[in-house]
Design an enzyme around this catalytic site. Structure first.
Site, PDB file in Angstrom:
ATOM      1  N   ASP A  20       2.474  -0.625  -3.876  1.00 33.05           N
ATOM      2  CA  ASP A  20       2.325  -1.997  -3.367  1.00 33.05           C
ATOM      3  C   ASP A  20       2.012  -2.002  -1.872  1.00 33.05           C
ATOM      4  OD1 ASP A  20       2.255  -4.745  -3.666  1.00 33.05           O
ATOM      5  OD2 ASP A  20       4.407  -4.991  -3.341  1.00 33.05           O
ATOM      6  N   ASN A  68      -1.179  -9.480 -12.658  1.00 37.15           N
ATOM      7  CA  ASN A  68      -2.301  -9.370 -11.710  1.00 37.15           C
ATOM      8  C   ASN A  68      -3.588  -9.992 -12.252  1.00 37.15           C
ATOM      9  OD1 ASN A  68      -1.248  -6.101 -10.455  1.00 37.15           O
ATOM     10  ND2 ASN A  68      -0.824  -8.118  -9.605  1.00 37.15           N
TER      11      ASN A  68
HETATM   12  C1  IPE Z   1       3.171  -4.896  -8.659  1.00 36.69           C
HETATM   13  O1  IPE Z   1       2.700  -5.366  -7.443  1.00 36.69           O
HETATM   14  C2  IPE Z   1       2.022  -4.429  -9.494  1.00 36.69           C
HETATM   15  C3  IPE Z   1       1.308  -3.258  -8.999  1.00 36.69           C
HETATM   16  C4  IPE Z   1       1.621  -2.526  -7.962  1.00 36.69           C
HETATM   17  C5  IPE Z   1       0.159  -2.895  -9.755  1.00 36.69           C
HETATM   18  P1  IPE Z   1       2.523  -6.926  -7.161  1.00 36.69           P
HETATM   19  O2  IPE Z   1       2.122  -7.069  -5.765  1.00 36.69           O
HETATM   20  O3  IPE Z   1       1.650  -7.523  -8.185  1.00 36.69           O
HETATM   21  O4  IPE Z   1       4.014  -7.443  -7.388  1.00 36.69           O
HETATM   22  P2  IPE Z   1       4.695  -8.838  -7.011  1.00 36.69           P
HETATM   23  O5  IPE Z   1       3.937  -9.897  -7.730  1.00 36.69           O
HETATM   24  O6  IPE Z   1       4.632  -8.986  -5.542  1.00 36.69           O
HETATM   25  O7  IPE Z   1       6.099  -8.703  -7.494  1.00 36.69           O
HETATM   26  C1  IPE Z   2      -0.765  -3.423  -4.859  1.00 36.98           C
HETATM   27  O1  IPE Z   2      -1.090  -3.999  -3.659  1.00 36.98           O
HETATM   28  C2  IPE Z   2      -1.957  -3.198  -5.743  1.00 36.98           C
HETATM   29  C3  IPE Z   2      -2.056  -4.171  -6.844  1.00 36.98           C
HETATM   30  C4  IPE Z   2      -1.149  -5.026  -7.192  1.00 36.98           C
HETATM   31  C5  IPE Z   2      -3.271  -4.144  -7.618  1.00 36.98           C
HETATM   32  P1  IPE Z   2      -1.152  -5.562  -3.473  1.00 36.98           P
HETATM   33  O2  IPE Z   2      -2.544  -6.004  -3.743  1.00 36.98           O
HETATM   34  O3  IPE Z   2      -0.105  -6.240  -4.259  1.00 36.98           O
HETATM   35  O4  IPE Z   2      -0.843  -5.688  -1.934  1.00 36.98           O
HETATM   36  P2  IPE Z   2       0.075  -6.781  -1.234  1.00 36.98           P
HETATM   37  O5  IPE Z   2       1.417  -6.717  -1.894  1.00 36.98           O
HETATM   38  O6  IPE Z   2      -0.580  -8.100  -1.442  1.00 36.98           O
HETATM   39  O7  IPE Z   2       0.114  -6.351   0.187  1.00 36.98           O
HETATM   40 MG    MG Z   3       1.829  -6.744  -3.880  1.00 37.08          MG
END
Ligand code: IPE
Ligand code: IPE
Ligand code: MG
Length: 246
Positions: A20, A68
């Site tokens: 993340d 997502n």
């Molecule tokens: C969790 O990250 C999913 C992945 C890393 C693929 P998110 O960024 O989607 O999680 P939330 O929604 O902040 O909990």
């Molecule tokens: C994790 O990074 C990757 C995916 C969930 C695909 P994020 O895209 O959630 O990055 P932040 O949390 O918005 O910084």
């Molecule tokens: Mg995230």
């Protein structure tokens, strides 16, 4: 590089990672979120080779959750494009890594599905480590699928209700080919599980760090493993029992 903080004889067999912080990493640099996802691929490369070097047997990476799919269409498209372009054989062949995928693959674009199958096929005889990518994955979805399958087997008379135990439930999960994670790492500062491997992490050691995924490197991985190795896994027993191997 030998890291003295790490005991090479007690490397976690299975590491799961919630990768993340890509979006925030990019925004802080005044860039599009997809620039962060692109940078995150480099971290995947680094961590994959380091895990192989350390002797980790399974590495499970949360790449795209069911939730997502609700992101803006252009970000979803960029992520799908990135999955497609980063599944090069080179990462797997160079490190002798077998590739597997878990998740609701049917929802992915046809080109991505084809590439996933091709990569799984090309790498199926690799033996150093299994890298599992969770794509269009959520744990509640996975558990629901397992419940449906088990119910169908009971209905068809293939299974007795008395035959349903924890092992049987595990064997209906998509992760049935691997042991449960020993260590779960979440980068990016959030302290939550976000629908990842709920059944499988019942007794995993959890490690949260603030580092955004694109900045997560070998050194960060070593820190996580050192933290894991400093803990005593008791599985419900007392400290004395664990020490005496009772
Ligand atoms: C969790 O990250 C999913 C992945 C890393 C693929 P998110 O960024 O989607 O999680 P939330 O929604 O902040 O909990
Ligand atoms: C994790 O990074 C990757 C995916 C969930 C695909 P994020 O895209 O959630 O990055 P932040 O949390 O918005 O910084
Ligand atoms: Mg995230």
């Amino acid at each position: 590089m030998i890291d003295t903080r790490i005991d090479m004889n007690r490397i976690p067999r299975h590491i799961a990672i919630i990768m993340d912080g890509n979006g925030r990493w990019a925004m802080e640099r005044g860039k599009e979120r997809s620039y962060g996802h692109q940078a995150g691929v480099e971290s995947v490369r680094k961590i994959t080779s380091e895990c192989t070097r350390l002797g980790v047997e399974y590495l499970t990476l949360y790449t795209f959750s069911t939730e997502n799919w609700n992101r803006p269409a252009d970000e979803v498209a960029a992520l799908m494009g990135l999955v497609l372009s980063s599944l090069e054989d080179e990462i797997f062949m160079k490190n002798n890594v077998r590739f597997r995928v878990i998740g609701d693959i049917g929802r992915l674009p046809e080109a991505v599905r084809a590439k996933l199958h091709e990569t799984m096929d090309h790498t199926k005889d690799n033996t150093a480590m299994t890298m599992v990518v969770a794509l269009s994955y959520s744990s509640k979805w996975e558990i629901t699928q397992a419940v449906r399958q088990i119910a169908a087997e009971v209905q068809q008379g293939k299974l007795n209700v008395d035959g349903i135990d924890e092992n049987l439930v595990s064997s209906h999960m998509q992760t049935k080919f691997m042991p449960d994670p020993d260590l779960l790492i979440r980068t990016g500062g959030e302290v939550r599980i976000s629908n990842y491997l709920l059944w499988q992490i019942a007794y995993s050691e959890l490690y949260f760090c603030d580092t955004y995924w694109p900045d997560f490197d070998e050194n960060c991985l070593h820190e996580a493993i050192a933290s894991y190795q400093n803990r005593q896994r008791r599985f419900g027993k007392t400290e004395a029992q664990v020490e005496n191997n009772d």
